[in-house]
Design a protein around this motif. Structure first.
Motif, PDB file in Angstrom:
ATOM      1  N   HIS A  13      48.490  47.516  49.892  1.00 21.05           N
ATOM      2  CA  HIS A  13      47.216  48.224  50.079  1.00 21.05           C
ATOM      3  C   HIS A  13      46.720  48.832  48.792  1.00 21.05           C
ATOM      4  O   HIS A  13      45.823  49.671  48.799  1.00 21.05           O
ATOM      5  CB  HIS A  13      47.382  49.324  51.142  1.00 21.05           C
ATOM      6  N   GLY A  14      47.365  48.439  47.577  1.00 23.85           N
ATOM      7  CA  GLY A  14      46.940  48.992  46.279  1.00 23.85           C
ATOM      8  C   GLY A  14      45.564  48.493  45.872  1.00 23.85           C
ATOM      9  O   GLY A  14      44.987  47.610  46.475  1.00 23.85           O
ATOM     10  N   TYR A  15      45.129  49.059  44.686  1.00 27.24           N
ATOM     11  CA  TYR A  15      43.773  48.732  44.210  1.00 27.24           C
ATOM     12  C   TYR A  15      43.745  47.333  43.620  1.00 27.24           C
ATOM     13  O   TYR A  15      44.598  46.965  42.811  1.00 27.24           O
ATOM     14  CB  TYR A  15      43.341  49.759  43.163  1.00 27.24           C
ATOM     15  N   GLN A  16      42.850  46.497  43.998  1.00 29.61           N
ATOM     16  CA  GLN A  16      42.686  45.145  43.488  1.00 29.61           C
ATOM     17  C   GLN A  16      41.496  45.119  42.527  1.00 29.61           C
ATOM     18  O   GLN A  16      40.389  45.505  42.885  1.00 29.61           O
ATOM     19  CB  GLN A  16      42.433  44.167  44.651  1.00 29.61           C
ATOM     20  N   ARG A  17      41.753  44.667  41.185  1.00 30.82           N
ATOM     21  CA  ARG A  17      40.687  44.624  40.194  1.00 30.82           C
ATOM     22  C   ARG A  17      39.728  43.493  40.535  1.00 30.82           C
ATOM     23  O   ARG A  17      40.140  42.365  40.758  1.00 30.82           O
ATOM     24  CB  ARG A  17      41.274  44.412  38.807  1.00 30.82           C
ATOM     25  N   SER A  18      38.474  43.809  40.549  1.00 31.78           N
ATOM     26  CA  SER A  18      37.464  42.805  40.872  1.00 31.78           C
ATOM     27  C   SER A  18      37.167  41.952  39.650  1.00 31.78           C
ATOM     28  O   SER A  18      37.456  42.321  38.513  1.00 31.78           O
ATOM     29  CB  SER A  18      36.179  43.501  41.347  1.00 31.78           C
ATOM     30  N   ASP A  19      36.582  40.781  39.876  1.00 33.46           N
ATOM     31  CA  ASP A  19      36.205  39.888  38.773  1.00 33.46           C
ATOM     32  C   ASP A  19      35.172  40.537  37.870  1.00 33.46           C
ATOM     33  O   ASP A  19      35.166  40.327  36.656  1.00 33.46           O
ATOM     34  CB  ASP A  19      35.653  38.578  39.334  1.00 33.46           C
ATOM     35  N   ALA A  20      34.300  41.322  38.415  1.00 34.63           N
ATOM     36  CA  ALA A  20      33.257  41.987  37.631  1.00 34.63           C
ATOM     37  C   ALA A  20      33.867  42.965  36.638  1.00 34.63           C
ATOM     38  O   ALA A  20      33.449  43.053  35.482  1.00 34.63           O
ATOM     39  CB  ALA A  20      32.283  42.709  38.559  1.00 34.63           C
ATOM     40  N   GLU A  21      34.897  43.717  37.100  1.00 38.95           N
ATOM     41  CA  GLU A  21      35.555  44.671  36.209  1.00 38.95           C
ATOM     42  C   GLU A  21      36.312  43.947  35.108  1.00 38.95           C
ATOM     43  O   GLU A  21      36.365  44.394  33.958  1.00 38.95           O
ATOM     44  CB  GLU A  21      36.485  45.568  37.010  1.00 38.95           C
ATOM     45  N   SER A  22      36.931  42.827  35.419  1.00 39.32           N
ATOM     46  CA  SER A  22      37.649  42.049  34.407  1.00 39.32           C
ATOM     47  C   SER A  22      36.697  41.555  33.321  1.00 39.32           C
ATOM     48  O   SER A  22      37.003  41.604  32.120  1.00 39.32           O
ATOM     49  CB  SER A  22      38.357  40.857  35.055  1.00 39.32           C
ATOM     50  N   LEU A  23      35.546  41.067  33.750  1.00 41.08           N
ATOM     51  CA  LEU A  23      34.555  40.615  32.780  1.00 41.08           C
ATOM     52  C   LEU A  23      34.048  41.772  31.923  1.00 41.08           C
ATOM     53  O   LEU A  23      33.822  41.629  30.717  1.00 41.08           O
ATOM     54  CB  LEU A  23      33.376  39.962  33.515  1.00 41.08           C
ATOM     55  N   GLU A  24      33.912  42.936  32.586  1.00 46.65           N
ATOM     56  CA  GLU A  24      33.442  44.119  31.855  1.00 46.65           C
ATOM     57  C   GLU A  24      34.444  44.536  30.787  1.00 46.65           C
ATOM     58  O   GLU A  24      34.072  44.853  29.651  1.00 46.65           O
ATOM     59  CB  GLU A  24      33.200  45.266  32.835  1.00 46.65           C
ATOM     60  N   ASN A  25      35.728  44.509  31.099  1.00 43.81           N
ATOM     61  CA  ASN A  25      36.765  44.861  30.122  1.00 43.81           C
ATOM     62  C   ASN A  25      36.821  43.839  28.986  1.00 43.81           C
ATOM     63  O   ASN A  25      37.034  44.187  27.824  1.00 43.81           O
ATOM     64  CB  ASN A  25      38.124  44.948  30.805  1.00 43.81           C
ATOM     65  N   ASP A  27      34.317  42.072  27.876  1.00 46.93           N
ATOM     66  CA  ASP A  27      33.150  42.327  27.032  1.00 46.93           C
ATOM     67  C   ASP A  27      33.381  43.533  26.132  1.00 46.93           C
ATOM     68  O   ASP A  27      32.960  43.558  24.966  1.00 46.93           O
ATOM     69  CB  ASP A  27      31.904  42.550  27.903  1.00 46.93           C
ATOM     70  N   GLU A  28      34.074  44.543  26.679  1.00 48.45           N
ATOM     71  CA  GLU A  28      34.369  45.748  25.900  1.00 48.45           C
ATOM     72  C   GLU A  28      35.292  45.425  24.730  1.00 48.45           C
ATOM     73  O   GLU A  28      35.101  45.917  23.609  1.00 48.45           O
ATOM     74  CB  GLU A  28      35.004  46.812  26.806  1.00 48.45           C
ATOM     75  N   LEU A  29      36.291  44.581  24.984  1.00 47.63           N
ATOM     76  CA  LEU A  29      37.208  44.171  23.914  1.00 47.63           C
ATOM     77  C   LEU A  29      36.466  43.390  22.826  1.00 47.63           C
ATOM     78  O   LEU A  29      36.706  43.583  21.632  1.00 47.63           O
ATOM     79  CB  LEU A  29      38.343  43.322  24.491  1.00 47.63           C
ATOM     80  N   LYS A  30      35.584  42.500  23.256  1.00 48.07           N
ATOM     81  CA  LYS A  30      34.797  41.740  22.286  1.00 48.07           C
ATOM     82  C   LYS A  30      33.914  42.669  21.460  1.00 48.07           C
ATOM     83  O   LYS A  30      33.760  42.485  20.241  1.00 48.07           O
ATOM     84  CB  LYS A  30      33.935  40.706  23.002  1.00 48.07           C
ATOM     85  N   ARG A  31      33.327  43.655  22.112  1.00 51.05           N
ATOM     86  CA  ARG A  31      32.449  44.593  21.408  1.00 51.05           C
ATOM     87  C   ARG A  31      33.228  45.375  20.363  1.00 51.05           C
ATOM     88  O   ARG A  31      32.783  45.567  19.219  1.00 51.05           O
ATOM     89  CB  ARG A  31      31.794  45.554  22.407  1.00 51.05           C
ATOM     90  N   LYS A  32      34.453  45.824  20.736  1.00 55.16           N
ATOM     91  CA  LYS A  32      35.294  46.574  19.803  1.00 55.16           C
ATOM     92  C   LYS A  32      35.712  45.698  18.620  1.00 55.16           C
ATOM     93  O   LYS A  32      35.763  46.157  17.477  1.00 55.16           O
ATOM     94  CB  LYS A  32      36.511  47.128  20.520  1.00 55.16           C
ATOM     95  N   LYS A  33      36.014  44.434  18.907  1.00 48.68           N
ATOM     96  CA  LYS A  33      36.384  43.520  17.826  1.00 48.68           C
ATOM     97  C   LYS A  33      35.215  43.313  16.862  1.00 48.68           C
ATOM     98  O   LYS A  33      35.395  43.261  15.648  1.00 48.68           O
ATOM     99  CB  LYS A  33      36.832  42.186  18.404  1.00 48.68           C
ATOM    100  N   LYS A  34      34.010  43.188  17.393  1.00 47.33           N
ATOM    101  CA  LYS A  34      32.840  43.023  16.556  1.00 47.33           C
ATOM    102  C   LYS A  34      32.594  44.265  15.701  1.00 47.33           C
ATOM    103  O   LYS A  34      32.221  44.159  14.525  1.00 47.33           O
ATOM    104  CB  LYS A  34      31.602  42.733  17.424  1.00 47.33           C
ATOM    105  N   ILE A  35      32.812  45.434  16.284  1.00 44.25           N
ATOM    106  CA  ILE A  35      32.640  46.687  15.528  1.00 44.25           C
ATOM    107  C   ILE A  35      33.643  46.747  14.381  1.00 44.25           C
ATOM    108  O   ILE A  35      33.305  47.092  13.244  1.00 44.25           O
ATOM    109  CB  ILE A  35      32.786  47.910  16.452  1.00 44.25           C
ATOM    110  N   LYS A  36      34.907  46.405  14.673  1.00 48.21           N
ATOM    111  CA  LYS A  36      35.935  46.398  13.625  1.00 48.21           C
ATOM    112  C   LYS A  36      35.591  45.408  12.520  1.00 48.21           C
ATOM    113  O   LYS A  36      35.730  45.701  11.331  1.00 48.21           O
ATOM    114  CB  LYS A  36      37.298  46.064  14.230  1.00 48.21           C
TER     115      LYS A  36
END
Length: 209
Positions: A13-25, A27-36
């Motif tokens: 009954h734990g929390y299941q990560r949705s596909d939308a949240e995975s895509l959001e994370n 995108d966040e990693l890509k954004r951080k890489k671009k900033i670096k």
């Protein structure tokens, strides 16, 4: 024989990560890489600007070499106030100072004129040559001067004052080669004042500018 029963696994009954949240994370990693990456590029560009500016202000900056006399040793000095007249012989050094440039200074043949109150007493030649980077070359020369060519001068009063003042002038033309990629024309002038002590028959002072 009866089979042993095992309890069923509890339902997750734990929390299941949705596909939308995975895509959001992602995108966040890509954004951080671009900033670096942008930061690294900016640092590199700034570093290159600093290096180029430093090179332009130091290594690539061409300064005018110096053309001077030095180490005058009087071999003979004779003067007659009544005539008036003088005759002198001395050795000296011709110095081409290129110690401020990160490149060699290749100069053309020239000459040095020795004068008394603007009147020419003698001319000596300077052979063409090259002064290495951050260095000074010295050439020995013998000079003989006398007052034979002088007319209507103040030589008598100068000899009576105890100091005979002469001048040496010249101009050297050449090129400074920086790191074998840049050549810049540079001319340097000699203007030296030589003072002899009449009583001691020796050099009193040498000033060049």
């Amino acid at each position: 024989m009866a089979e042993k029963a095992y309890p069923a696994a509890p339902a997750n009954h734990g929390y299941q990560r949705s596909d939308a949240e995975s895509l959001e994370n992602a995108d966040e990693l890509k954004r951080k890489k671009k900033i670096k990456l942008a930061i690294y590029i900016t640092i590199f560009v700034v570093f290159q600007i600093i290096v180029i500016t430093t090179m332009s202000l130091t290594v690539m900056k061409v300064k005018t070499p110096r053309f001077r006399l030095g180490n005058i040793n009087v071999q003979s000095f004779e003067s007659v106030q009544a005539t008036p007249s003088f005759d002198t012989k001395f050795t000296t050094q011709i110095k081409i100072k290129n110690s401020a440039n990160w490149g060699s200074y290749k100069f053309n043949a020239a000459n040095i004129t020795f004068q008394y109150q603007g009147a020419t007493l003698a001319v000596i030649d300077v052979a063409k040559g090259k002064a290495g980077w951050l260095s000074t070359i010295k050439r020995n020369a013998e000079v003989s001067l006398n007052s034979t060519a002088l007319t209507n001068s103040n030589l008598g009063s100068d000899l009576s004052s105890g100091v005979l003042t002469l001048n040496s002038v010249g101009r050297l033309n050449g090129k400074v080669a920086i790191m074998f990629i840049m050549k810049k024309k540079k001319a340097t002038n000699m203007n030296c004042t030589i003072a002899f002590d009449v009583a001691t028959k020796n050099l009193r002072s040498l000033q060049c500018k």
